[in-house]
Write a protein that holds these residues in place. Structure first.
Motif, PDB file in Angstrom:
ATOM      1  N   ALA A  46      53.178  39.875  27.773  1.00 27.52           N
ATOM      2  CA  ALA A  46      52.326  39.060  28.639  1.00 27.52           C
ATOM      3  C   ALA A  46      52.841  39.020  30.073  1.00 27.52           C
ATOM      4  O   ALA A  46      53.046  37.960  30.655  1.00 27.52           O
ATOM      5  N   LEU A  47      53.070  40.194  30.650  1.00 20.74           N
ATOM      6  CA  LEU A  47      53.472  40.281  32.052  1.00 20.74           C
ATOM      7  C   LEU A  47      52.298  40.773  32.891  1.00 20.74           C
ATOM      8  O   LEU A  47      51.499  41.577  32.417  1.00 20.74           O
ATOM      9  N   ALA A  48      52.203  40.282  34.121  1.00 20.07           N
ATOM     10  CA  ALA A  48      51.226  40.830  35.057  1.00 20.07           C
ATOM     11  C   ALA A  48      51.874  42.050  35.715  1.00 20.07           C
ATOM     12  O   ALA A  48      52.778  41.911  36.526  1.00 20.07           O
ATOM     13  N   ASP A  49      51.409  43.235  35.329  1.00 25.73           N
ATOM     14  CA  ASP A  49      52.066  44.480  35.729  1.00 25.73           C
ATOM     15  C   ASP A  49      52.117  44.711  37.232  1.00 25.73           C
ATOM     16  O   ASP A  49      52.967  45.434  37.723  1.00 25.73           O
ATOM     17  N   ASN A  50      51.147  44.127  37.945  1.00 23.29           N
ATOM     18  CA  ASN A  50      51.069  44.385  39.386  1.00 23.29           C
ATOM     19  C   ASN A  50      52.008  43.482  40.187  1.00 23.29           C
ATOM     20  O   ASN A  50      52.122  43.645  41.389  1.00 23.29           O
ATOM     21  N   GLY A  84      44.089  39.277  37.886  1.00 23.05           N
ATOM     22  CA  GLY A  84      43.554  40.623  38.025  1.00 23.05           C
ATOM     23  C   GLY A  84      44.447  41.661  37.366  1.00 23.05           C
ATOM     24  O   GLY A  84      43.974  42.635  36.802  1.00 23.05           O
ATOM     25  N   GLY A  85      45.748  41.450  37.432  1.00 31.43           N
ATOM     26  CA  GLY A  85      46.682  42.406  36.857  1.00 31.43           C
ATOM     27  C   GLY A  85      46.684  42.350  35.340  1.00 31.43           C
ATOM     28  O   GLY A  85      46.736  43.376  34.674  1.00 31.43           O
ATOM     29  N   ASN A  86      46.611  41.150  34.783  1.00 34.49           N
ATOM     30  CA  ASN A  86      46.614  40.994  33.329  1.00 34.49           C
ATOM     31  C   ASN A  86      46.036  39.620  32.983  1.00 34.49           C
ATOM     32  O   ASN A  86      46.756  38.627  32.979  1.00 34.49           O
ATOM     33  N   ALA A 100      47.863  37.657  30.259  1.00 34.00           N
ATOM     34  CA  ALA A 100      49.154  37.117  30.694  1.00 34.00           C
ATOM     35  C   ALA A 100      48.945  35.877  31.549  1.00 34.00           C
ATOM     36  O   ALA A 100      49.672  34.892  31.416  1.00 34.00           O
TER      37      ALA A 100
END
Ligand SMILES: Nc1ncnc2c1ncn2[C@@H]1O[C@H](COP(=O)(O)OP(=O)(O)O)[C@@H](O)[C@H]1O
Ligand SMILES: [Mg+2]
Lengths: 249, 433
Positions: free
Chosen positions: A89-93, B308-310, B313
């Motif tokens: 559950a990480l925001a990759d950006n 927007g990224g996930n 998450a």
């Protein structure tokens, strides 16, 4: 002593599939309870009812003996429940610091993000968890599996959790990093946290956990003290779906 | 332990000039393309393209689309789309037209030319835009209807509710104070423009310096002093150069004479004065700064990019992504209202077709500016530069005498080409998306 967490008769179904079927497990302070079972046994789904990711269909959750309603991840966080999800559950950006503080950002007096302090704190905790970590200014998509996992672990332990849920926390880690996680679990346990640990490695569960709960097809096979059973006994529970004869009442 | 990590990091060797400047190579590429484009048009038009007059005109023509494009960045970053912005602009414009020519005068009883007309009108336009945006956001976030559908419906609905609002009439003439927000009718003049330009340059230098100080305070890696100085000089030069150009475009003599006559004076022989910064451009710059600060320095911005990224998450981190969607569309709606003020004042009327096809220009500007439709990636300055590039392309082709259908063919081709280049670029620098 009252248990830290009591999951009582929890059920949740997706369409026709009973992912979790009348399961009860409890957890005491300073205790590590392992959750074992094949893929699809319902381990992740069960703990997601506690972390607020899913809402149970029926059953009851008690924290320190008090009945609580966990409707969403915010409720769980407010009860000092922290989770390392299997998917991380990480925001990759975003970079490591942004992910570590996601939803709980540090701000300056004017209410703006205090990026410098968040990065400094991230460096501090990563220095402890993964001293080789360097990529503080890169989006986490640029990190290796192990580095990503250490960011997810850092996020769960930074905020003084009382209850920690770890869903296959060592899946992407090498032997050395896995050893560090084992040491971390020991340390947190000594600090009095209660930990649910989902892990495929029976050997590791026997080493790290006090008790193990085995699930199969959404149902609880049984809960055993790990020092009263052998690894073969645990394997038998996972595969056959019943307690070993020596323990069966 | 953390100290070792920092020290090692701080002494990491720098690889070449670009690394030292820490400049965004993608932004540099866009600026390069823009400069080339302008130089080419200037060559073909024998120097008519880069006159103060033409630069002034392109600038004020860009404002409306650029304001909305900055909001579209947030919408696209959160993996949504808004096809209704042109129609919402028309709706806000229709309400403002009716408010200033009929409602405030005939119903509320204000005298014509009252100083209250312009602010009340603008308030009405902003309120209508924001309300529609919030409603769209609620339909998307809480009712789960895809944004594509909500705003496609919105496009048809609001364009035609606007038509009924004015009974299909063009509304003019408008309140004179209101007209000052359109561009040429409301400029600051050279003196104030220089003062504001100088303040902006000081502000930029201060921002660079305080950013460096914050990094040093925590012992993080900073750029070399020469690189920081060069950047500050570049930014200062760009701001003051822009002011100089706008100041160099004189107000036409006939208009000056009328202004003097209005005050009961006679214009002195040979009197001339430059336009300076238009108020509409100031509004755009303010929007750009505020939106950039929101994107980078606030929780709201952080959550927009995280979602927007996930999206999962973000939700698991306790972010209320539904409410976030409402806020993002609310901001978009507010900016449509703001754009409507500028667009209507520039046209000096409310025509029925105001804002037609703006949704496509706005989306194209954001996308040319590097906003990825996959979500999670985009910048405000990129979108504004994207709007400027598109407007320059269109104006330039107009000056060269390219006819409208062919202009559209070129703009369409450029849009696809820009995204293709972007994909190649991201592949090479190894970014996802
Ligand atoms: N969101 C969901 N929608 C539908 N089915 C799901 C969902 N989450 C889990 N399941 C189903 O529930 C069962 C248990 O899955 P899971 O809890 O992930 O197992 P485990 O973690 O033990 O491998 C599986 O059959 C899985 O397909
Ligand atoms: Mg699982």
């Amino acid at each position: 002593m009252t248990p830290l967490v009591e999951l009582i008769d929890i059920s949740i179904a997706f369409g026709g599939i009973k992912a979790v079927d009348h399961v009860s497990v409890d957890l005491y302070p300073g205790e590590v309870v392992g959750l074992l079972g094949h893929n699809g046994a319902g381990k992740s789904t069960l703990i997601k009812c506690l972390s607020g990711a899913y809402r149970k269909d029926s059953g009851e959750i008690r924290i320190n003996g008090r009945k609580v309603e966990i409707e969403n991840p915010r409720d769980a966080r407010a009860l000092n429940i922290e989770t390392i999800y299997q998917t991380l559950a990480l925001a990759d950006n975003l970079d490591a610091a942004a992910n570590l503080f996601l939803g709980r950002e540090l701000t300056t007096g004017f209410g703006f993000l205090d990026e410098a302090r968040m990065e400094a704190e991230t460096r501090r905790i990563m220095g402890r968890l993964n001293p080789n970590f360097r990529k503080f200014n890169a989006p986490v998509s640029a990190l290796s599996g192990g580095q990503r996992q250490s960011v997810a672990i850092a996020r769960a332990v930074y905020f003084n959790a009382k209850i920690l849920i770890m869903d296959e926390p060592t899946a992407a880690l090498g032997p050395q990093e896995t050893q560090m996680v084992a040491e971390l679990i020991g340390e947190l346990k000594r600090q009095g946290l209660g930990i649910f640990l989902i892990d495929h490695d029976i050997h590791a569960v026997k080493e790290l956990c006090d008790r193990a709960a085995v699930m199969k097809n959404g149902q609880l096979v049984g809960i055993v003290r790990v020092d009263e059973v052998s690894e073969d006994d645990l394997l038998g529970m996972i595969i056959l779906g019943k307690k070993p004869d020596t323990l069966a009442a | 332990m953390p100290d070792t990590a920092q020290r090692l990091d701080a002494t990491e060797p720098r690889r070449g000039l670009m690394d030292a400047l820490e400049l965004d190579t993608r932004l540099l590429g866009m600026i390069g393309a823009f400069v080339l484009l302008c130089a080419a048009f200037n060559l073909v038009t024998d120097g008519r393209f880069l006159t103060p007059r033409n630069i002034f005109n392109i600038t004020i023509q860009t404002v409306s689309v650029a304001i909305m494009a900055s909001g579209m960045v947030f919408v696209i970053v959160t993996r949504h789309i808004d096809l209704s912005v042109g129609a919402v602009l028309a709706m806000a414009s229709a309400v403002m037209g009716v408010t200033q020519t009929w409602w405030l005068i005939k119903v509320a009883g204000l005298p014509l030319g009252s100083p209250l007309i312009a602010p009340l009108t603008m308030l009405a336009g902003l309120a209508v835009g924001t309300a529609i945006g919030l409603f769209h956001g609620w339909l998307v976030g809480y009712q789960g209807i895809p944004a594509f559908i909500v705003t496609l419906g919105g496009l048809l609905v609001w364009r035609n509710v606007a038509w009924y609002t004015t009974s299909g009439q063009t509304i003019a003439p408008l309140d004179p104070t209101f007209l000052m927000f359109g561009g040429a009718e409301g400029t600051l003049g050279p003196a104030w423009s220089w003062i504001l330009g100088a303040l902006a340059a000081l502000g930029a230098v201060w921002a660079i310096w305080s950013g460096r100080r914050a990094k040093l305070a925590h012992g993080f890696r900073v750029k070399p002093v020469w690189a920081e100085t060069a950047l500050a000089a570049l930014v200062t030069g760009a701001i003051l150069g822009f002011v100089a150009v706008l100041n160099a475009y004189p107000v036409p003599a006939a208009k000056l004479r009328r202004m003097f006559e209005a005050r009961g004076e006679v214009m002195p022989e040979g009197y001339s004065i430059g336009h300076g910064l238009p108020i509409s451009v100031l509004i755009l710059l303010l929007v750009a700064v505020v939106m950039t600060v929101v994107a980078r320095k606030t929780r709201l911005g952080r959550y927009i990019f995280a979602a927007g990224g996930n999206p999962d998450a973000a939700e698991l981190s306790g972010i209320n992504t539904r409410l976030l969607t409402v806020k993002v569309f609310g901001i978009m709606g507010f900016l449509c209202g703001l754009s409507a003020i500028v667009a209507q004042a520039r046209l000096q009327s409310h025509p029925n077709d105001i804002g037609t096809l703006d949704e496509l220009r706005v989306i194209a500007a954001a996308v040319i500016g590097g906003t990825a439709l996959a979500g999670g990636v985009g910048t405000i300055y990129g979108a504004i530069l994207g709007a400027l590039i598109m407007q320059s392309l269109q104006s330039g082709m107009g000056m060269v005498g390219v006819d409208t259908p062919f202009q559209n063919i070129v703009v369409g081709g450029v849009l696809v080409l820009a995204v293709w280049i972007d994909i190649q670029y991201r592949k090479r620098v190894g970014m996802r998306q």
